[in-house]
Each structure stands twice: as structure tokens, then as C-alpha cells.
Design a protein around this motif. Sequence first.
Motif, mmCIF file in Angstrom:
data_model
loop_
_atom_site.group_PDB
_atom_site.id
_atom_site.type_symbol
_atom_site.label_atom_id
_atom_site.label_comp_id
_atom_site.label_asym_id
_atom_site.label_seq_id
_atom_site.Cartn_x
_atom_site.Cartn_y
_atom_site.Cartn_z
ATOM 1 N N THR A 409 18.224 69.040 0.537
ATOM 2 C CA THR A 409 19.299 68.331 0.173
ATOM 3 C C THR A 409 20.492 69.236 -0.732
ATOM 4 O OG1 THR A 409 17.882 66.374 0.072
ATOM 5 C CG2 THR A 409 19.981 66.211 -1.059
ATOM 6 N N ARG A 410 19.859 70.093 -1.411
ATOM 7 C CA ARG A 410 20.431 70.900 -2.134
ATOM 8 C C ARG A 410 21.285 72.149 -1.251
ATOM 9 N NH1 ARG A 410 18.431 75.617 -5.328
ATOM 10 N NH2 ARG A 410 19.708 76.016 -6.863
ATOM 11 N N ALA A 411 20.680 72.428 -0.350
ATOM 12 C CA ALA A 411 21.339 73.284 0.641
ATOM 13 C C ALA A 411 22.445 72.597 1.399
ATOM 14 C CB ALA A 411 20.386 73.882 1.499
ATOM 15 N N LYS A 412 22.332 71.416 1.413
ATOM 16 C CA LYS A 412 23.199 70.758 2.381
ATOM 17 C C LYS A 412 24.851 70.755 1.909
ATOM 18 C CE LYS A 412 23.112 66.336 2.620
ATOM 19 N NZ LYS A 412 22.888 65.044 2.585
ATOM 20 N N ASN A 413 25.580 70.643 2.706
ATOM 21 C CA ASN A 413 26.935 70.516 2.423
ATOM 22 C C ASN A 413 27.511 69.347 1.715
ATOM 23 O OD1 ASN A 413 29.762 70.660 2.384
ATOM 24 N ND2 ASN A 413 30.120 71.183 4.466
ATOM 25 N N ILE A 414 27.681 69.555 0.542
ATOM 26 C CA ILE A 414 27.978 68.417 -0.346
ATOM 27 C C ILE A 414 29.197 67.584 0.062
ATOM 28 C CG2 ILE A 414 26.653 68.990 -2.194
ATOM 29 C CD1 ILE A 414 29.528 70.339 -3.435
ATOM 30 N N HIS A 415 30.050 68.373 0.812
ATOM 31 C CA HIS A 415 31.195 67.556 1.160
ATOM 32 C C HIS A 415 30.904 66.700 2.466
ATOM 33 C CE1 HIS A 415 33.106 69.918 -1.722
ATOM 34 N NE2 HIS A 415 32.535 71.034 -1.179
ATOM 35 N N LEU A 416 29.745 66.880 3.227
ATOM 36 C CA LEU A 416 29.416 66.353 4.350
ATOM 37 C C LEU A 416 28.947 64.943 4.022
ATOM 38 C CD1 LEU A 416 28.256 68.729 6.896
ATOM 39 C CD2 LEU A 416 30.313 67.054 7.027
ATOM 40 N N GLY A 417 29.431 64.011 4.580
ATOM 41 C CA GLY A 417 28.715 62.727 4.724
ATOM 42 C C GLY A 417 28.499 61.928 3.330
ATOM 43 N N GLN A 418 28.474 62.792 2.290
ATOM 44 C CA GLN A 418 28.400 61.972 0.819
ATOM 45 C C GLN A 418 29.783 61.252 0.538
ATOM 46 O OE1 GLN A 418 26.708 64.049 -1.717
ATOM 47 N NE2 GLN A 418 24.329 64.209 -1.045
ATOM 48 N N ASP A 419 30.807 62.278 0.471
ATOM 49 C CA ASP A 419 31.978 61.433 -0.019
ATOM 50 C C ASP A 419 32.952 60.879 1.008
ATOM 51 O OD1 ASP A 419 31.378 63.168 -1.931
ATOM 52 O OD2 ASP A 419 32.638 64.772 -1.081
ATOM 53 N N GLU A 420 32.489 60.725 2.367
ATOM 54 C CA GLU A 420 33.252 60.172 3.424
ATOM 55 C C GLU A 420 32.955 58.937 3.614
ATOM 56 O OE1 GLU A 420 32.462 62.842 6.316
ATOM 57 O OE2 GLU A 420 33.691 64.459 5.594
ATOM 58 N N SER A 421 34.039 57.776 3.948
ATOM 59 C CA SER A 421 33.632 56.607 4.229
ATOM 60 C C SER A 421 33.516 56.625 5.628
ATOM 61 C CB SER A 421 35.026 55.755 3.956
ATOM 62 O OG SER A 421 36.176 56.350 5.009
ATOM 63 N N LYS A 422 33.092 55.403 6.021
ATOM 64 C CA LYS A 422 32.492 55.125 7.519
ATOM 65 C C LYS A 422 33.601 55.428 8.701
ATOM 66 C CE LYS A 422 29.362 52.547 10.004
ATOM 67 N NZ LYS A 422 29.248 51.460 10.693
ATOM 68 N N GLU A 423 34.687 55.247 7.898
ATOM 69 C CA GLU A 423 35.977 55.306 9.106
ATOM 70 C C GLU A 423 36.169 56.661 9.161
ATOM 71 O OE1 GLU A 423 36.463 53.018 6.217
ATOM 72 O OE2 GLU A 423 35.242 51.522 7.640
ATOM 73 N N GLU A 424 36.195 57.395 7.873
ATOM 74 C CA GLU A 424 36.439 59.018 8.129
ATOM 75 C C GLU A 424 35.436 59.730 8.891
ATOM 76 O OE1 GLU A 424 38.749 60.002 3.720
ATOM 77 O OE2 GLU A 424 36.484 59.484 3.690
ATOM 78 N N GLN A 425 34.274 59.219 8.829
ATOM 79 C CA GLN A 425 33.247 59.921 9.483
ATOM 80 C C GLN A 425 33.408 59.562 11.045
ATOM 81 O OE1 GLN A 425 29.034 59.251 8.725
ATOM 82 N NE2 GLN A 425 29.377 59.853 6.390
ATOM 83 N N GLU A 426 33.695 58.344 11.341
ATOM 84 C CA GLU A 426 34.179 58.186 12.816
ATOM 85 C C GLU A 426 35.193 58.935 13.392
ATOM 86 O OE1 GLU A 426 34.304 53.954 12.861
ATOM 87 O OE2 GLU A 426 32.168 53.728 12.604
ATOM 88 N N GLU A 427 36.195 59.215 12.480
ATOM 89 C CA GLU A 427 37.485 59.924 12.658
ATOM 90 C C GLU A 427 37.238 61.282 12.985
ATOM 91 O OE1 GLU A 427 41.294 60.575 10.519
ATOM 92 O OE2 GLU A 427 40.865 58.500 10.330
ATOM 93 N N LYS A 428 36.355 61.643 12.244
ATOM 94 C CA LYS A 428 35.877 63.123 12.307
ATOM 95 C C LYS A 428 35.056 63.469 13.436
ATOM 96 C CE LYS A 428 32.739 65.266 9.518
ATOM 97 N NZ LYS A 428 32.487 65.355 8.216
ATOM 98 N N GLU A 429 34.109 62.380 13.772
ATOM 99 C CA GLU A 429 33.209 62.390 15.179
ATOM 100 C C GLU A 429 34.016 62.508 16.325
ATOM 101 O OE1 GLU A 429 29.703 62.221 15.509
ATOM 102 O OE2 GLU A 429 29.460 62.365 13.448
ATOM 103 N N ALA A 430 35.169 61.461 16.182
ATOM 104 C CA ALA A 430 35.982 61.722 17.265
ATOM 105 C C ALA A 430 37.014 62.792 17.660
ATOM 106 C CB ALA A 430 37.189 60.363 17.262
ATOM 107 N N VAL A 431 37.196 63.452 16.432
ATOM 108 C CA VAL A 431 38.064 64.676 16.714
ATOM 109 C C VAL A 431 37.041 65.832 17.086
ATOM 110 C CG1 VAL A 431 39.133 66.698 15.202
ATOM 111 C CG2 VAL A 431 39.389 64.334 14.587
ATOM 112 N N MET A 432 35.678 65.636 16.721
ATOM 113 C CA MET A 432 34.733 66.974 17.049
ATOM 114 C C MET A 432 34.459 66.660 18.674
ATOM 115 S SD MET A 432 32.355 67.506 13.716
ATOM 116 C CE MET A 432 31.250 66.301 14.051
ATOM 117 N N MET A 433 34.459 65.259 19.199
ATOM 118 C CA MET A 433 34.301 65.025 20.415
ATOM 119 C C MET A 433 35.394 65.581 21.291
ATOM 120 S SD MET A 433 31.564 62.877 21.624
ATOM 121 C CE MET A 433 32.235 61.589 22.428
#
Length: 853
Positions: A409-433
Amino acid sequence: MERKRSKPVQDLPETIHSLVGLKSHMTSAWVKSVCNIVKNVSSSEISSTSEEDDDSALIEVQSTRDQLSALTAHVNDQNKRRRQILNEFLDLKGNIRVFCRVKPLDSKNLRAPVASDTRNVIIKLTETKRKTYSFDTVFQPDSSQDDVFLEIEPVIKSVIDGYNACIFAYGQTGTGKTFTMEGLPESPGIVPRAIKGLFRQIEESNHMFVIKFSMLEIYMGNLRDLLVSQGTKPIDPIPPSLLIHTDAKGEVDIDNLVTLKVNDFNEVFKLYKLGCRNRATAFTNSNSASSRSHCMIRVSITCRGAPERRREKNKIWLVDLGGSERVLKTRATGRRFDEGKAINLSLSALGDVISSLQRKNAHIPYRNSKLTQVLKDSLGQDSKTLMLVHISPKEDDLCETICSLNFATRAKNIHLGQDESKEEQEEKEAVMMNLQKMMEKIEQEREIALKEIRYLNETLEKLSGKPHVIEEEEEEDEVREEIQVTPKIARSKSRRASDVFPSFMRPTASSNRRLSGTNFSVISNGPGFKSRRNSMISVRAESVCLPVKNIGFDSVCDSSERSVSKSTCVMRLNTADDAATDYSQDISECDIKLVVSEHKPKSLERGLGSAKKSGSKIGIVEKNAKQKVGGTEFTRINSWLHSQSENRSHVLDKKRLPSTPEPRRLSRERSLKKSSTKRFTAEKVTGNEVFEQLEDIQEVKTEETGIKPTRMLKDLFELQCLCSSEAEDQILSKYPSPDEETLYPPSLGYDELSQHIDNVWFGVDHSSEGEIDLKQLLTEMGVDQSLTPKSQRVLAFADGVAPPLLRVQETMGEKGKVHTFMQKLQAICFRILLGLGFIGVGFGNDFFNGLTK
Ligand SMILES: Nc1ncnc2c1ncn2[C@@H]1O[C@H](COP(=O)(O)OP(=O)(O)OP(=O)(O)O)[C@@H](O)[C@H]1O
């Protein structure tokens, strides 16, 4: 095309015919005539025909070349685009990604407190409490090696694009690190797949690549080349470490590390087997059963004339880290203990580096271990890092699992997943796809273009007799070398840090340079002292893990703990021109961490912050020897604890230890008295105070008497030091009378701390201390007053009056009584420390954690 033959050529058959038919006339004139004909044919007529042929062939060759150039440019463009897209994709995913792999549960253990989905690991702490850890990807127990490699593949591609990369397998012993990295013949792991993938992509590429292979291990802080067989015996000292150097460009290399050019996967496989054999031999020699070292594979790639690549030379490290289990759990002693300690400290250093990179800290503590020094240019910046944390779902391993998850957890990207809302995460997933689709499309087009290039190249070879040469610079000789050994840096004959003894914190060249800087103080040398240039007086590094108890934590499975790591390096330096002057510098680095498994009280959270601020990397420069010996109560407690944790007996003899210098003691007493409400009780000691006190830690080491585990204290500890007095007596009776090497507890100055102990543990009320007629009391007891110090401590002589803690050993009479008293005293000291809530003592447990979220 019908070609019109010239006259001499037309005449040739007739001429030959006449030659054959008129043999008798074969005079020298005939021969001359034939020679002339042949000459004419070759020089004029045939050449004119050839010219015509060449013209058309040249046109054909030229057009093929043009097509090839256009296609090559197109493929290069595609490569560039693909690289950009891949980079964008990896940026979105994070340059440092942390995966978790859960080992399948064997049928014997059906109750698993660990559950997982594709992104989360859920730990069942109690019937009602659950804790969730999120990762970039979680590989569930039924995941295959294919599933794992699918996530790894983009990183391998970015290696072809010229980026440095690092893939680590981390976790407790037996959780499947080697399975993931190496795999089995029927289910190969990341290493064989990655190397095969590299060669496949190189084959597909239209560039020339040079691939080189190296393999090494870091054992007890030493870098050992695994491609070089080192026939050491178990009793042999650990061979000197390979040296790490960083060039002007910031690229890290290892002196004398064998680096072999490899042409295909089979060559790599042979070298890998050789490396594993050398590693196994070393294990047998050091009597190891499992991976007690970090095994590191380096694949270096050189490709010139490929402008779309990030850099000409890059590398990927594939690292099977040593097991992260706690020494406390393994009950290791001797060398195994040291091995565990070294592994944990370097893992801790790795965690620190990754965490600092994730948090974009200004200072990245690469220097704190050999592991992070070696990986310096492959961690951070634009390098791609993948950490695969392995956990066991077994109930027995729950503590280790929580610790591994905390580390991850300490090594994990603190900006990933934690601060993002579900919509933001979905949007990001779509961009990545979308990016992934674009990448796939480009790859398909590229595949077609590469096929066309191959076909055109064959055509060109047929037409012109030589293949199309892609515009590339000539390889330098160095690249062509079969075995490339990096230049040996001239070493001075003097002893260096690396020669002293195995330490995971040996100073680097830069640290040596730092040591020769301005922060030093002059010390006087003892008689007969031989001056040495830049010689190490001592290097010492250690870490203790202190389970935190009774301080208000809702500690589930006792995983709350504080680890204190301290490394000290004393160096003696000579200036070049003044051989008679010796300088010394003591660099101490103290890292204090706290791992809390559950709710933290606010005060401790505050304390932790302060500790993080001030406690990490505290550089203590000893001003003079006297001050160092002086020490404080905490100094002595610390030394005592360290002596326990190391299984070495440092005799802390009151007589030999100069007492605390008066001004220092007074100032401590004053500071203690400043706040009348400040009590050293479990509840009242705040995190701040604890860490402030720990910051004061200095080493007081008077004598080392060899390895001597303190079994009694361990036994007491295992009973949580809260056993009944009968149980305690039972333990004490098991142990023989102490001899002169026996450990003595730290001597505590009489202050508020002692008073508190007395009050709490012995119910002694000091409120009337001032009223005691000391002289009279001593006279009554027949004690020689001239021997006694002029303080309340003299009450120690008064059996039954003073608390037992205050009794002086010499007055206790016969040996048996002294023994029992000393044992009791040791136990008491333990209980004091626990009772204070200041520390619970985990012997030798140098757990890396302190990985605070
Ligand atoms: N995901 C998995 N699927 C099947 N078997 C596994 C898996 N993970 C581990 N194992 C098996 O568990 C055993 C221990 O695994 P492995 O040797 O890889 O552990 P390790 O973490 O590398 O241990 P060490 O630190 O001692 O080297 C091996 O027999 C391995 O095949």
C-alpha cells in the motif's frame, strides 16, 4: 526482351565451329584470332548487353529500395506513435504499479481470512471487522501465469522502446515469488516470458539490437556475481562485494559484473541455469534453505540509429526479492538472523524509495541500501516499475500478510484509485481501452508493413545480391564484445567501508566523499594507533522492531509495531598532505517507523507525523568521545535493547560506564520536571514524546562478549511479560547463575521515570523522601556511608525501605540471592518498558515495516 546481338557475337559460333572442324589448322594465328574474338565479346558486346540489363535491374532495385525506405519510415512513424500511446497508457496506469498475487490455498487450510477481487484484497480481522487493500490489479488464487504476463507485457514493450524497467516479486517466503518470476517448465513465469518477448519483438523490429545478460544476488548487503562460480566454504567470510558506480549521466553500473552478449532465448536460459546453480551452491554453503538473498537479473539492450527509442542503451531488472518474513517468527539466530536482518532492511529501503518516488519527494533515499543503489537509474524518472506483492491466504500467515499488504500500500501510487470518483475511474478506464485499441491497430498495421519489408528485402537481395541496409551507425567494438567487463576502478589499498564487515549500509563512494566534507571533529588517537587513510573505524547497522502494546491501540493480531533502524558509520580520515592528522566522523542514520494495524489514537498520529519529520534520517554527529560515552537513560535502554536484539552481550557495567554528565542529566531532569502532569504512563506518553526520546538515542557499547542469546528474557517475552509471579519464578529457576558475561539491565538514573516505576510497580511513595534521615538509616543498617553516592539512590541499601529496583547489587549478599535478584531485575526492566507503554520488546525482530499509510 529481344536483344539484338552484335556482329562478333554472331560470328562466334561459326568461329568455334571452324575451330572444332579444322583442328589441323589450329595454328597460333587461329588461337590469336579466337582470343581476340573472346576479348571483343567480353569487353564490348557482352558489356553493352549487360548495361541494358543493368539499366532495367537498377530501376527495379531502386524502386524496391524506395518502397523499402518509405515502408521503413512508415514503420518508424508507427513505432513512434505506438511508443507515445503506450507511454500515455502506462502514465495513466502509473509508472509504478503494484500488483498483488494471492497464493492458492492448500486444501488443509480451508478457513482463509483473505478474500479478493480483481482490484481489492479484503482481510477479515475479526468477525465484524474487515480491512480492504486496493491495488492496480489483484491476481486471485486461480489466476494463471498467462494472466500475470498479460499485465506485464506493456512494460516489456516499453523496454524495446528504450525505457528502463524493474519488475520485483515481493513477499513472505513460500508465497510464490519464484513461481511468479521463474515458474515451472509447464507454466513458465515472468523471466522466461519477458526474455522470449524481448527477442520476439527484436526479431520483428527493423533495427539491430544487442542484448546482454547479467545475473547477481545481494546477500547480506554484498553484491555477488552469479555468473562467476565462487567456491566458498560455510565458514568462509563473505566475499567482498562488487562495487557500484554511477557515471556522469547518472547511469549505474557494477564494476566487474560479467555481462554476456546473448543471441537468443536458449543462450539466456543456459546462463540463467548457471546463475541459479551458483546461487544454490552459495545457499548450501551458508546453510540456507530458502531464498535468503535478492536474486537480480539484468537484461541490457543497445540499439543505435533508432531515433524513436527513448535512449540507445537501456535495461530491465527482474528481481526475486528475499523473503520478507519476520525474524521473530522464524526464530532465526546467527547468520540466518543476520541474513533476515539484511533482507528486511533493504526491503525497507526499497519501500522508502518507492514511496518517496510516488510522493514526488525532493529527496529519494536511494543510498540506504545496495538494492536501491543498484536500481537507482531504473526506479523513478521515466522508468517503469512493477511490484508484485505475494501473499498467503493462510490464517497462520495473517500477520505477515498484513505487513506485506501495508508495504504494498505504501508503494502504491497514492494518486491512483484513492482520490478518484467512480465516474473518473470509469472515464480513465475508457481512455485506456481506447489507447489499447489504437495500439492494437497500429501493431496490426505495423505487422503488415514489416511483412512487406521482409518480402521487399528478399527481392532486393535477389536483384542486387545484398540485403537492404537500414541506416544505422556502426556498432562500437565495445558492443561487439562477447564478454563485456566494466572497467575496474582503481581501488586504494586502504580499508574501505566495503571491506569492513557485512553491512547493508556500507557507504557509497559519494557517502565517503560526504564523509570527507566539513562535518568532522578531531579525536585524539590512542597510543600505537596506526593512521590509515579514509579507514572505517566501525560500521554498524541494526534494526529492532518493537511491538506496541498498551498504548491504546486496538491492535489486531499484534501487528502494530514500531521499527527502529539505526546505522552508524564511524570513519577515520586523513587529509592527503597531513598524514599525522586523523579525523573522525560518526554518521548515524536513525529511521523510526510505526505500523499500526487498526485505529490510532489522535495523539499518536500526531506523534508519528513528528517522528516522520524528524525521525527519518537523523544525522547525529558526535562532537566528542566523552559526550558519546555519557549517554542518557534512554541511551542505556536503547543499548540494552540492541544488545538483546542482536543476541550479543554488550556488558553494560555501571562501574565501567562513566555516569551521565551532570549538566546533561540535570537538563533532562529539568525537562522532565517542567511539566508536572507529564507522567510516563502508557496512556500519557504521546507519540511525540516517544519519538523525541528515541531521537536522543545514542550508542553506548562498552564491550562485546560474543553471541549469547538471552533465553530467559525471550521466554519472559513470550509470556508477554504479564505472567503471574509463579510463572515468572518458574522461568527464572530454569536458568543457571549468572557469570561475568551475564547481561545486566541498564542502570537507570533516579528521576521522575524511576519514581514513576517505583510508584507503579512497587507502590513506594516518595512523598516523604525528604523526611528520611538517611545518615541514621545507613548507620542502622551498618552500611559504610563513604561508599554510597550522595543521592536518594543510597536508599537502595535499605532492604525493605527502598524499592527493589533501587537496591545495589553488591549489598545483596550471597550469589544465589544476587542471581535471583538480577533475574527479577531483568524481568522488571522488561515490565517497566512494557508498563510504560514506551516499548514492547520484540527480540531481534528487525521487521522492515513501519510502513505507515
Ligand atoms: N500461484 C501459484 N500456483 C501454484 N503453485 C504455487 C503458486 N504460488 C506458489 N506456488 C507453489 O508454492 C511453493 C512455494 O513457492 P515459491 O518457491 O515460489 O515461494 P517463494 O516466495 O519464492 O519462496 P522463497 O522466498 O523461499 O524463495 C512452490 O512449490 C510453488 O510451486
